[in-house]
Design a protein around this motif. Structure first.
Motif, PDB file in Angstrom:
ATOM      1  N   TYR A 108      -4.162   3.691   2.417  1.00 49.11           N
ATOM      2  CA  TYR A 108      -4.164   3.205   3.802  1.00 49.11           C
ATOM      3  C   TYR A 108      -5.299   3.846   4.596  1.00 49.11           C
ATOM      4  O   TYR A 108      -6.004   3.166   5.357  1.00 49.11           O
ATOM      5  CB  TYR A 108      -2.817   3.509   4.450  1.00 49.11           C
ATOM      6  CG  TYR A 108      -2.778   3.241   5.940  1.00 49.11           C
ATOM      7  CD1 TYR A 108      -2.638   1.944   6.428  1.00 49.11           C
ATOM      8  CD2 TYR A 108      -2.891   4.287   6.853  1.00 49.11           C
ATOM      9  CE1 TYR A 108      -2.612   1.693   7.792  1.00 49.11           C
ATOM     10  CE2 TYR A 108      -2.863   4.047   8.217  1.00 49.11           C
ATOM     11  CZ  TYR A 108      -2.726   2.749   8.685  1.00 49.11           C
ATOM     12  OH  TYR A 108      -2.707   2.509  10.034  1.00 49.11           O
ATOM     13  N   ARG A 109      -5.492   5.138   4.431  1.00 54.24           N
ATOM     14  CA  ARG A 109      -6.521   5.851   5.186  1.00 54.24           C
ATOM     15  C   ARG A 109      -7.926   5.388   4.823  1.00 54.24           C
ATOM     16  O   ARG A 109      -8.850   5.505   5.633  1.00 54.24           O
ATOM     17  CB  ARG A 109      -6.388   7.355   4.945  1.00 54.24           C
ATOM     18  CG  ARG A 109      -5.185   7.977   5.660  1.00 54.24           C
ATOM     19  CD  ARG A 109      -5.014   9.430   5.286  1.00 54.24           C
ATOM     20  NE  ARG A 109      -3.955  10.064   6.064  1.00 54.24           N
ATOM     21  CZ  ARG A 109      -3.475  11.282   5.817  1.00 54.24           C
ATOM     22  NH1 ARG A 109      -3.967  11.992   4.800  1.00 54.24           N
ATOM     23  NH2 ARG A 109      -2.515  11.781   6.567  1.00 54.24           N
ATOM     24  N   LYS A 110      -8.089   4.860   3.621  1.00 48.38           N
ATOM     25  CA  LYS A 110      -9.407   4.403   3.185  1.00 48.38           C
ATOM     26  C   LYS A 110      -9.729   2.993   3.683  1.00 48.38           C
ATOM     27  O   LYS A 110     -10.854   2.534   3.556  1.00 48.38           O
ATOM     28  CB  LYS A 110      -9.484   4.437   1.654  1.00 48.38           C
ATOM     29  CG  LYS A 110      -9.480   5.849   1.083  1.00 48.38           C
ATOM     30  CD  LYS A 110      -9.345   5.851  -0.416  1.00 48.38           C
ATOM     31  CE  LYS A 110     -10.564   5.300  -1.099  1.00 48.38           C
ATOM     32  NZ  LYS A 110     -10.491   5.414  -2.575  1.00 48.38           N
ATOM     33  N   LYS A 141      -6.185  -1.978   8.084  1.00 43.63           N
ATOM     34  CA  LYS A 141      -5.029  -1.283   8.659  1.00 43.63           C
ATOM     35  C   LYS A 141      -4.220  -2.222   9.550  1.00 43.63           C
ATOM     36  O   LYS A 141      -2.984  -2.177   9.559  1.00 43.63           O
ATOM     37  CB  LYS A 141      -5.500  -0.067   9.456  1.00 43.63           C
ATOM     38  CG  LYS A 141      -6.085   1.043   8.585  1.00 43.63           C
ATOM     39  CD  LYS A 141      -6.557   2.219   9.418  1.00 43.63           C
ATOM     40  CE  LYS A 141      -7.115   3.322   8.523  1.00 43.63           C
ATOM     41  NZ  LYS A 141      -7.615   4.475   9.304  1.00 43.63           N
ATOM     42  N   HIS A 166      -2.901   7.455   1.074  1.00 46.46           N
ATOM     43  CA  HIS A 166      -4.324   7.645   0.774  1.00 46.46           C
ATOM     44  C   HIS A 166      -5.067   6.312   0.802  1.00 46.46           C
ATOM     45  O   HIS A 166      -6.160   6.210   1.369  1.00 46.46           O
ATOM     46  CB  HIS A 166      -4.472   8.308  -0.595  1.00 46.46           C
ATOM     47  CG  HIS A 166      -5.894   8.433  -1.050  1.00 46.46           C
ATOM     48  ND1 HIS A 166      -6.763   9.371  -0.538  1.00 46.46           N
ATOM     49  CD2 HIS A 166      -6.609   7.713  -1.965  1.00 46.46           C
ATOM     50  CE1 HIS A 166      -7.952   9.232  -1.112  1.00 46.46           C
ATOM     51  NE2 HIS A 166      -7.879   8.240  -1.979  1.00 46.46           N
TER      52      HIS A 166
END
Length: 289
Positions: free
Chosen positions: A24-26, A32, A22
């Protein structure tokens, strides 16, 4: 009677993995990219360890930590680092605590305990001071957070301690979490943080034993029985840390979900607020305005 909420070790690992994914996706593209570079770095480190051999690397680390310990203000460097990693989004608290044991032996506990206490208190005060208005506005509109506030207000210090010693949320985000809960006072947070000291002592002990095994000279003067015991102490300490973390997490979640005098739906919302703190907490989410 309500069903008992129980989390297996595998479920706990999945929770940490979900949390990491979660976060990482933000991240933005550069964030990234940094993560992938970090993974590549660790892969290279793994190859490096295999090629150079763990014993030589351990000896190198031991020699460097001896230099740190011999430096007049080396302890202050470690103290400052522990204070620094108490601020989100930095990580590495447990690693530094273990390093304290590696460099200073069991005396490293006092450095780690002081750094952890000072760092967490500073995070609490700074975040509470800077984001107080945002916190009040946000919490008044969030049902889960209102439930958590009411539960903490009702049960007080004991519940704060239980949440604090739980391994989830992790150290740095736990600091932010408590700063986000208006019902928690600074003195309560400080007392709750001192209850984490046994865990700090355990990791200091692990670091101390690792240092004894890392130095070739010390190993050379050890008999086989002593070496085996030190290895068992290190492995046993890690197992104890994992087992107690898993046990405490389950106890905390079950305790919150079965509080006397609190409606079950409020209990559940409060437990979910802690579980989903990375998505819900106003001081952690960059998307909250």
């Amino acid at each position: 009677m309500a069903a008992r909420h129980f989390t297996t070790p595998l479920a706990m690992i999945k929770k940490y993995a979900k949390f990491a994914l979660h976060r990482y996706r933000k991240l933005h593209l550069l964030g990234k990219l940094f993560i992938w570079m970090l993974l590549f770095f660790y892969m290279c480190m793994g190859v490096f360890i295999i090629v150079v051999t763990p014993s030589r690397i351990a000896q190198f680390m031991y020699d460097k930590t001896r230099l740190l310990a011999a430096t007049r203000f080396g302890w202050l460097i470690l103290l400052a680092a522990l204070i620094g990693v108490s601020f989100p989004p930095l990580i590495g608290h447990t690693t530094l605590v273990t390093l304290g044991g590696f460099a200073y032996g069991m005396e490293g506990f006092f450095i780690s305990a002081a750094g952890s206490l000072i760092g967490s208190a500073l995070v609490f005060m700074i975040l509470r001071l800077v984001f107080s208005k945002k916190l009040h506005t946000w919490s008044s509109q969030n049902q889960k957070w209102q439930a958590l506030e009411s539960v903490v207000t009702s049960k007080g210090l004991l519940l704060i301690i239980l949440i604090r010693i739980s391994p989830f949320p992790p150290w740095v985000y736990s600091n932010s979490l408590f700063a986000s809960i208006e019902a928690v006072k600074l003195w309560q947070f400080v007392i709750a943080t001192t209850c984490v000291f046994p865990k700090i002592l355990l990791h200091t002990f692990i670091g101390n034993k690792m240092a004894e095994l890392s130095d070739g000279d010390q190993r050379g003067h050890m008999d086989t029985r002593t070496k085996v015991l030190d290895v068992c102490f290190v492995i046993g300490g890690i197992i104890i840390a994992i087992f107690t973390s898993w046990t405490v997490y389950n106890l905390v979640q079950n305790h919150i979900r079965h509080l006397e005098g609190i409606p079950p739906e409020v209990d559940e919302l409060a437990a979910e607020a802690i579980e989903d703190y990375d998505e819900e907490a106003p001081l952690l989410s960059p998307n909250e305005g």
